[in-house]
Design a protein around this motif. Structure first.
Motif, mmCIF file in Angstrom:
data_model
loop_
_atom_site.group_PDB
_atom_site.id
_atom_site.type_symbol
_atom_site.label_atom_id
_atom_site.label_comp_id
_atom_site.label_asym_id
_atom_site.label_seq_id
_atom_site.Cartn_x
_atom_site.Cartn_y
_atom_site.Cartn_z
ATOM 1 N N LEU A 136 46.053 25.151 41.449
ATOM 2 C CA LEU A 136 45.564 25.053 40.070
ATOM 3 C C LEU A 136 46.772 25.119 39.140
ATOM 4 N N LEU A 137 47.491 24.030 39.053
ATOM 5 C CA LEU A 137 48.789 23.987 38.381
ATOM 6 C C LEU A 137 48.724 24.257 36.882
ATOM 7 N N HIS A 138 47.569 24.082 36.276
ATOM 8 C CA HIS A 138 47.430 24.261 34.829
ATOM 9 C C HIS A 138 46.768 25.587 34.470
ATOM 10 N N LEU A 139 46.629 26.466 35.457
ATOM 11 C CA LEU A 139 45.957 27.752 35.257
ATOM 12 C C LEU A 139 46.753 28.619 34.282
ATOM 13 N N ARG A 140 46.089 29.081 33.208
ATOM 14 C CA ARG A 140 46.722 29.942 32.209
ATOM 15 C C ARG A 140 46.156 31.359 32.220
ATOM 16 N N HIS A 141 44.935 31.519 32.739
ATOM 17 C CA HIS A 141 44.242 32.809 32.681
ATOM 18 C C HIS A 141 43.589 33.060 34.038
ATOM 19 N N LEU A 142 43.995 34.141 34.692
ATOM 20 C CA LEU A 142 43.424 34.515 35.988
ATOM 21 C C LEU A 142 43.051 35.985 35.929
ATOM 22 N N ASP A 143 41.752 36.267 35.921
ATOM 23 C CA ASP A 143 41.283 37.644 35.840
ATOM 24 C C ASP A 143 40.615 38.028 37.156
ATOM 25 N N LEU A 144 41.265 38.921 37.896
ATOM 26 C CA LEU A 144 40.768 39.417 39.182
ATOM 27 C C LEU A 144 40.325 40.871 39.084
ATOM 28 N N SER A 145 40.208 41.388 37.886
ATOM 29 C CA SER A 145 39.933 42.806 37.653
ATOM 30 C C SER A 145 38.670 43.284 38.350
ATOM 31 N N GLY A 146 38.773 44.481 38.931
ATOM 32 C CA GLY A 146 37.622 45.157 39.489
ATOM 33 C C GLY A 146 37.185 44.701 40.870
ATOM 34 N N ASN A 147 37.894 43.778 41.479
ATOM 35 C CA ASN A 147 37.522 43.284 42.802
ATOM 36 C C ASN A 147 38.228 44.077 43.897
ATOM 37 N N ASP A 148 37.815 43.864 45.122
ATOM 38 C CA ASP A 148 38.369 44.601 46.254
ATOM 39 C C ASP A 148 39.158 43.649 47.155
ATOM 40 N N PHE A 149 40.473 43.628 46.953
ATOM 41 C CA PHE A 149 41.345 42.843 47.811
ATOM 42 C C PHE A 149 42.113 43.756 48.766
ATOM 43 N N GLN A 150 41.540 44.912 49.051
ATOM 44 C CA GLN A 150 41.972 45.858 50.064
ATOM 45 C C GLN A 150 43.448 46.221 50.000
ATOM 46 N N GLY A 151 43.920 46.459 48.801
ATOM 47 C CA GLY A 151 45.270 46.965 48.630
ATOM 48 C C GLY A 151 46.378 45.967 48.881
ATOM 49 N N SER A 152 46.058 44.691 48.946
ATOM 50 C CA SER A 152 47.109 43.700 49.192
ATOM 51 C C SER A 152 48.047 43.615 47.990
#
Length: 178
Positions: A133-149
């Motif tokens: 997604l080369l034009h991505l300006r906003h990425l919100d991953l808040s509150g999810n569980d990515f297991q400490g990666s």
């Protein structure tokens, strides 16, 4: 005879109005009345991301419905180009509170009961397909569980990225502790 002249004059007037509106619309760039769809590459990248995570609460249930990912929930696209510019993947919660206590307000003898429905994504990391997604300006991953990666290296390749949200996540635990 007078009614015929008036009728012809009215027809000319309507023709000139319609012609003027059409020409003005074309000149100011309004010729394309539809918003462009997202690219096939971006659509496939989003579908690969969806397949790489657990989405038990079906937050991304609209992903894959139709060929235009700009119409999917939590995906934002540029209106002019159709490129994906934002992903709002923040976990959400539905809260209901019940307060129990004495009738004398205020008091320290209050109990608050909460019923929480939490909607989140889970995985052992963030899939690198988002780098497409080369034009991505906003990425919100808040509150999810990515297991400490840790914060994935591909995030550095997103040259347009201006916002990365990860607070209240089990994401990137080690990076936040150091």
């Amino acid at each position: 005879m007078g009614n015929t002249c008036w009728g012809l004059g009215m027809i000319r007037f309507l023709f000139i109005c319609i012609f003027s509106v059409t020409i003005t619309h074309k000149c100011v760039g309004g010729g394309n009345l539809t918003t462009p769809a997202c690219s096939e590459q971006e659509r496939l990248a989003l579908l690969r991301f969806k397949q790489s995570i657990k989405d038990e609460q079906r937050m991304l249930s609209s992903w894959g419905v139709g060929n235009d990912c700009c119409r999917w929930e939590r995906v934002g696209c540029d209106d002019a180009t159709g490129r994906v510019v934002s992903l709002h993947l923040r976990a959400s919660a539905s809260d209901d509170y019940f307060i129990s206590g004495d009738d004398d307000w205020p008091t320290n003898d209050i109990t608050i009961f909460g019923v929480f429905d939490r909607y989140y994504l889970a995985s052992d990391g963030v899939n690198s397909c988002l780098a497409e997604l080369l034009h991505l300006r906003h990425l919100d991953l808040s509150g999810n569980d990515f297991q400490g990666s840790q914060i994935p290296e591909f995030v550095g390749s997103l040259k347009q990225l201006r916002f990365l949200g990860y607070h209240w996540s089990v994401v990137f635990q080690e990076a936040m502790e150091t």
